[in-house]
Design a protein around this motif. Structure first.
Motif, mmCIF file in Angstrom:
data_model
loop_
_atom_site.group_PDB
_atom_site.id
_atom_site.type_symbol
_atom_site.label_atom_id
_atom_site.label_comp_id
_atom_site.label_asym_id
_atom_site.label_seq_id
_atom_site.Cartn_x
_atom_site.Cartn_y
_atom_site.Cartn_z
ATOM 1 N N ARG A 1 0.839 -1.207 0.000
ATOM 2 C CA ARG A 1 0.000 0.000 0.000
ATOM 3 C C ARG A 1 0.868 1.247 0.000
ATOM 4 O O ARG A 1 1.886 1.307 0.669
ATOM 5 N N SER A 2 0.430 2.246 -0.748
ATOM 6 C CA SER A 2 1.041 3.573 -0.648
ATOM 7 C C SER A 2 0.197 4.464 0.237
ATOM 8 O O SER A 2 0.641 5.530 0.662
ATOM 9 N N HIS A 3 -1.077 4.041 0.480
ATOM 10 C CA HIS A 3 -2.050 4.798 1.276
ATOM 11 C C HIS A 3 -2.368 6.139 0.629
ATOM 12 O O HIS A 3 -2.738 7.099 1.300
ATOM 13 N N ASN A 4 -2.233 6.206 -0.699
ATOM 14 C CA ASN A 4 -2.588 7.386 -1.477
ATOM 15 C C ASN A 4 -3.309 6.890 -2.724
ATOM 16 O O ASN A 4 -2.698 6.267 -3.588
ATOM 17 N N LEU A 5 -4.613 7.146 -2.822
ATOM 18 C CA LEU A 5 -5.423 6.579 -3.894
ATOM 19 C C LEU A 5 -4.917 6.934 -5.287
ATOM 20 O O LEU A 5 -5.089 6.159 -6.227
ATOM 21 N N PHE A 6 -4.309 8.089 -5.422
ATOM 22 C CA PHE A 6 -3.922 8.545 -6.756
ATOM 23 C C PHE A 6 -2.421 8.550 -6.985
ATOM 24 O O PHE A 6 -1.935 9.129 -7.955
ATOM 25 N N HIS A 7 -1.686 7.882 -6.096
ATOM 26 C CA HIS A 7 -0.237 7.777 -6.315
ATOM 27 C C HIS A 7 0.270 6.502 -5.638
ATOM 28 O O HIS A 7 0.288 6.443 -4.408
ATOM 29 N N GLU B 1 -2.893 1.672 -6.861
ATOM 30 C CA GLU B 1 -3.422 1.643 -5.496
ATOM 31 C C GLU B 1 -4.907 1.309 -5.484
ATOM 32 O O GLU B 1 -5.378 0.528 -4.645
ATOM 33 N N GLU C 1 2.672 7.703 -14.232
ATOM 34 C CA GLU C 1 2.741 9.077 -13.746
ATOM 35 C C GLU C 1 3.965 9.829 -14.258
ATOM 36 O O GLU C 1 4.002 11.065 -14.220
ATOM 37 N N LYS D 1 7.501 9.907 -6.264
ATOM 38 C CA LYS D 1 7.116 10.727 -5.114
ATOM 39 C C LYS D 1 6.900 9.860 -3.891
ATOM 40 O O LYS D 1 7.191 10.255 -2.757
ATOM 41 N N ALA D 2 6.379 8.658 -4.105
ATOM 42 C CA ALA D 2 6.107 7.715 -3.008
ATOM 43 C C ALA D 2 6.245 6.306 -3.547
ATOM 44 O O ALA D 2 6.163 6.061 -4.750
ATOM 45 N N GLU E 1 5.092 2.056 -2.540
ATOM 46 C CA GLU E 1 4.330 1.154 -1.682
ATOM 47 C C GLU E 1 5.206 0.080 -1.060
ATOM 48 O O GLU E 1 4.746 -0.723 -0.256
#
Length: 358
Positions: free
Chosen positions: A130-136, A141, A207, A302-303, A305
């Motif tokens: 998980r990245s815990h960011n729906l759009f990244h 995700e 992205e 940027k992030a 998972e």
């Protein structure tokens, strides 16, 4: 019966050790190929010594790469297999077995959905990331979360992803490492290469390449580095297409410290990794490969998972020019010993599904 559902090159590389384990134990399985990616798939099967060809191929057109193209492709496959007769044929009239799906692609969700509609138990390999960011990262995700909702058995590669599954219903198994550990272990030992040291660049994520601004920033950053290391830029086809569209390919071609290279088969690419100085990438699987190899890795993201290597051999750039430059100039400080001696995650998975599917 065991069903293995695969759609992309990355999925096949990570599922190949499981398929090889099934083959070695003489456990029959139904191999379903969604057809999302076809490039080098036959070669990957050959490299890993897998004798079985797909029992069913759902799509035979050009590779699916764009978001809207993927959505349209998935809908067409669902419509074609909504009919109970077609679905029964796809799964060999099995309604009590288990289907293995991997990762976070459209094929993951597609296979999970079709298996659930057939009444099969569904297993998710490489679960809990998980990245815990729906759009990244997007759409990965969202695809993970949707797949979790339809999954019965979760195979998580470590404590952190296992913890991410705390609120999800189902049976959870910690495989310790990712099946990529088995894939790397299966590749031939790299021979020491003499000559100029080199780094590798591999950029292909949605992205990064579908944004002119972002891809331009990455190219400008990489071509402006004042260092003596030759860099081999792997041209993934979607990346090459976008570089041409944005008029950025010429800038890479004219950079004296960058060599443009074709996409290699997995064993060849892994051999290059084992002999290179560092990897600059936006790929999650590449991050894991570098972790297992102890190879310095710069993430053009940027992030992420994945936690493998962060704070050790891997640096999350956040697209920060100072961090990128510092990594390239001091990459040797990020070298680590390779990971060795771990229990085979593929063996853990096959041991488990052998029990679940009976």
């Amino acid at each position: 019966m065991i069903h293995v559902f695969i759609g992309t090159k990355a999925q096949l590389i990570k599922m190949a050790p499981i398929m090889k384990e099934l083959q070695n134990r003489k456990i029959p399985y139904n191999f379903i190929f969604s057809g999302q990616h076809k490039d080098t798939m036959d070669l990957i099967l050959k490299n890993f010594g897998i004798d079985k060809e797909p029992d069913a191929t759902l799509y035979n057109g050009r590779d699916i790469t764009g978001i809207m193209q993927m959505a349209n492709w998935a809908i067409q496959i669902i419509i074609a297999n909504w009919n109970r007769k077609n679905l029964n044929k796809l799964f060999k009239h099995d309604t009590k077995g288990i289907i293995l799906n991997h990762g976070d692609t459209f094929s993951t969700l597609l296979g999970t959905f079709l298996g659930k509609r057939q009444g099969l138990k569904t297993a998710h390999i490489e679960s809990g990331l998980r990245s815990h960011n729906l759009f990244h990262p997007f759409p990965e995700e969202i695809l993970r979360l949707l797949s979790f909702k339809l999954t019965d058995y979760f195979f998580a590669p470590g404590e952190a992803p296992l913890k991410n599954l705390n609120k999800v219903k189902g049976v959870k198994i910690n495989t310790g490492e990712n099946t990529l550990y088995d894939a790397i272990s299966a590749t031939p030992r790299a021979t020491t290469q003499q000559g100029q040291p080199y780094g590798i660049i591999s950029i292909h994520r949605f992205e990064n390449i579908f944004s002119r601004k972002m891809l331009s920033k990455i190219v400008n950053t990489l071509t402006s580095q004042n260092d003596s290391i030759q860099k081999r830029f792997i041209l993934h086809k979607p990346t090459e297409n976008k570089l041409r569209e944005y008029n950025l390919l010429k800038k890479l071609e004219e950079c004296p410290s960058i060599e443009l290279c074709p996409r290699y088969d997995y064993f060849k690419f892994t051999s290059l990794l084992k002999n290179c100085e560092y990897l600059i990438t936006d790929g999650g699987s590449n991050q894991e490969e570098c972790y297992y190899l102890g190879l310095p890795c710069l993430l053009m993201r940027k992030a992420t998972e994945r936690e493998e290597g962060l704070g050790e051999n891997a640096v999350l750039s956040g697209y920060n020019n100072k961090l990128i430059t510092a990594f390239i100039q001091h990459y040797k400080t990020f070298k680590r010993p390779p990971i060795a001696g771990a229990e085979s995650p593929s063996k853990i998975i096959v041991d488990s599904i052998s029990l679940f599917s009976h």
